[in-house]
Design a protein around this motif. Structure first.
Motif, PDB file in Angstrom:
ATOM      1  N   SER A  82       0.824  -1.124  -0.058  1.00 29.07           N
ATOM      2  CA  SER A  82       0.044   0.006   0.060  1.00 29.07           C
ATOM      3  C   SER A  82       1.005   1.218   0.026  1.00 29.07           C
ATOM      4  N   ALA A  83       2.026   1.374   0.736  1.00 26.59           N
ATOM      5  CA  ALA A  83       3.071   2.346   0.678  1.00 26.59           C
ATOM      6  C   ALA A  83       3.436   2.326  -0.530  1.00 26.59           C
ATOM      7  N   ASP A  84       3.935   1.607  -1.400  1.00 27.23           N
ATOM      8  CA  ASP A  84       4.490   1.821  -2.535  1.00 27.23           C
ATOM      9  C   ASP A  84       3.438   2.312  -3.635  1.00 27.23           C
ATOM     10  N   ARG A  85       2.224   1.757  -3.486  1.00 28.88           N
ATOM     11  CA  ARG A  85       1.265   2.217  -4.307  1.00 28.88           C
ATOM     12  C   ARG A  85       0.795   3.809  -4.209  1.00 28.88           C
ATOM     13  N   ASP A  86       1.152   4.168  -2.895  1.00 31.02           N
ATOM     14  CA  ASP A  86       0.830   5.443  -2.625  1.00 31.02           C
ATOM     15  C   ASP A  86       1.940   6.525  -3.189  1.00 31.02           C
ATOM     16  N   ALA A  87       3.223   5.939  -2.924  1.00 32.35           N
ATOM     17  CA  ALA A  87       4.481   6.480  -3.507  1.00 32.35           C
ATOM     18  C   ALA A  87       4.249   6.523  -5.090  1.00 32.35           C
ATOM     19  N   LEU A  88       3.882   5.840  -5.598  1.00 33.53           N
ATOM     20  CA  LEU A  88       3.646   5.695  -7.195  1.00 33.53           C
ATOM     21  C   LEU A  88       2.605   6.745  -7.732  1.00 33.53           C
ATOM     22  N   GLY A  89       1.493   6.740  -6.797  1.00 31.54           N
ATOM     23  CA  GLY A  89       0.612   7.934  -6.943  1.00 31.54           C
ATOM     24  C   GLY A  89       1.016   9.266  -6.867  1.00 31.54           C
ATOM     25  N   ASP A  90       1.802   9.420  -5.677  1.00 30.77           N
ATOM     26  CA  ASP A  90       2.387  10.801  -5.306  1.00 30.77           C
ATOM     27  C   ASP A  90       3.514  11.083  -6.691  1.00 30.77           C
ATOM     28  N   TYR A  91       4.166  10.116  -7.052  1.00 32.58           N
ATOM     29  CA  TYR A  91       5.231  10.518  -8.277  1.00 32.58           C
ATOM     30  C   TYR A  91       4.275  10.947  -9.414  1.00 32.58           C
TER      31      TYR A  91
END
Length: 284
Positions: A82-91
């Protein structure tokens, strides 16, 4: 009415037979998107030295991308946290806020390729598990397949689709057939998703490396029993590769290893096409 119905059936059967026939030049080519310029995105500043940071995308790829025994790059979609999904979305959100017209052309090229690939991974993650990206039927239109005509990002106030990026921005502005080797559609038959983000300083070398890798893979060119079979990419977008079967063979020869180059030259014609729409995901 019966005669009309019979004629319609005959036309449909003939069309399907034409589409499925071996060789080069298929019915599918008629429906492949054309390169049609969106003039808004031509603006650039050749004097600009400003870079765009893509390390977040590289970190995602390093964590979740691997190659199988056949050299196909696979994404471990099921393992993405979930954290990496959020990071991808932030990018992706950060990229949407960039004034891309204020950058030079190399920076822009890397930007659009990275946006395309990151959005593709994101849209698969949003619907995972799926067997094929074509099963993600979010594009408008009753018979639409896949996500390519759905607006996935807004840049400079403009809602933008994956097809916009590929066919209205990248293809008509850069006019470089190597673009087809770096835009990944989350499918086994597609050229590999790059193992790191594309960057302005390395993009020319990255384009060449991607072209060589695909042309010399079985997904790009397959030679067996004296016959050449190629990826359907070369048929769908034949105009980008010179417009003719012979031009495609010449393009392939530029990037082929010596043994493959020799076979392309001696055979001299394309007898078949192939493409695998299966998802480029690690088998769980």
């Amino acid at each position: 009415m019966k005669i009309l119905a019979a004629l319609i059936v005959l036309v449909l059967v003939t069309s399907i037979a034409f589409m499925m026939r071996p060789g080069f030049g298929s019915f599918e080519r008629w429906f492949a998107p054309k390169a049609v310029l969106w003039p808004k995105w031509q603006a650039d500043d050749a004097r600009s030295k400003a870079e765009i940071e893509h390390s977040d995308w590289s970190a995602f790829l390093e964590r979740y991308l691997s190659q199988d025994e056949q050299g196909v790059a696979l994404v471990d979609y099921g393992a993405v946290t979930s954290a990496d999904r959020d990071a991808l979305g932030d990018y992706i959100q950060r990229l949407s806020n960039i004034e891309i017209g204020a950058h030079n052309k190399d920076v822009q090229l890397a930007y659009w390729v990275n946006v395309y690939n990151a959005l593709t991974v994101q849209v698969v993650l949003d619907k995972y598990p799926v067997a094929s990206i074509r099963d993600i039927k979010i594009s408008p239109g009753l018979f639409a397949l896949g996500p390519w005509d759905k607006a996935l990002i807004t840049i400079d106030g403009e809602p933008i689709t994956l097809n916009d990026i590929e066919h209205r921005i990248l293809r008509p502005i850069w006019r470089d057939p190597r673009l087809h080797y770096v835009l990944n559609c989350a499918s086994i038959g597609c050229p590999n998703l790059g193992s790191a983000a594309y960057s302005a300083g390395a993009v020319e070398d990255q384009l060449d490396a991607a072209a060589r890798a695909y042309v010399n893979s079985d997904r790009g060119v397959w030679v067996e029993n004296g016959q050449i079979s190629v990826s359907r990419i070369y048929d769908w977008f034949v105009e980008d590769f010179g417009g003719t079967e012979q031009a495609v063979l010449e393009h392939l020869s530029v990037y082929a290893r010596p043994d493959l180059r020799g076979r392309l030259s001696s055979i001299g014609r394309i007898s078949g096409q192939h493409y695998d729409w299966s998802l480029n995901g690690v088998v769980q």
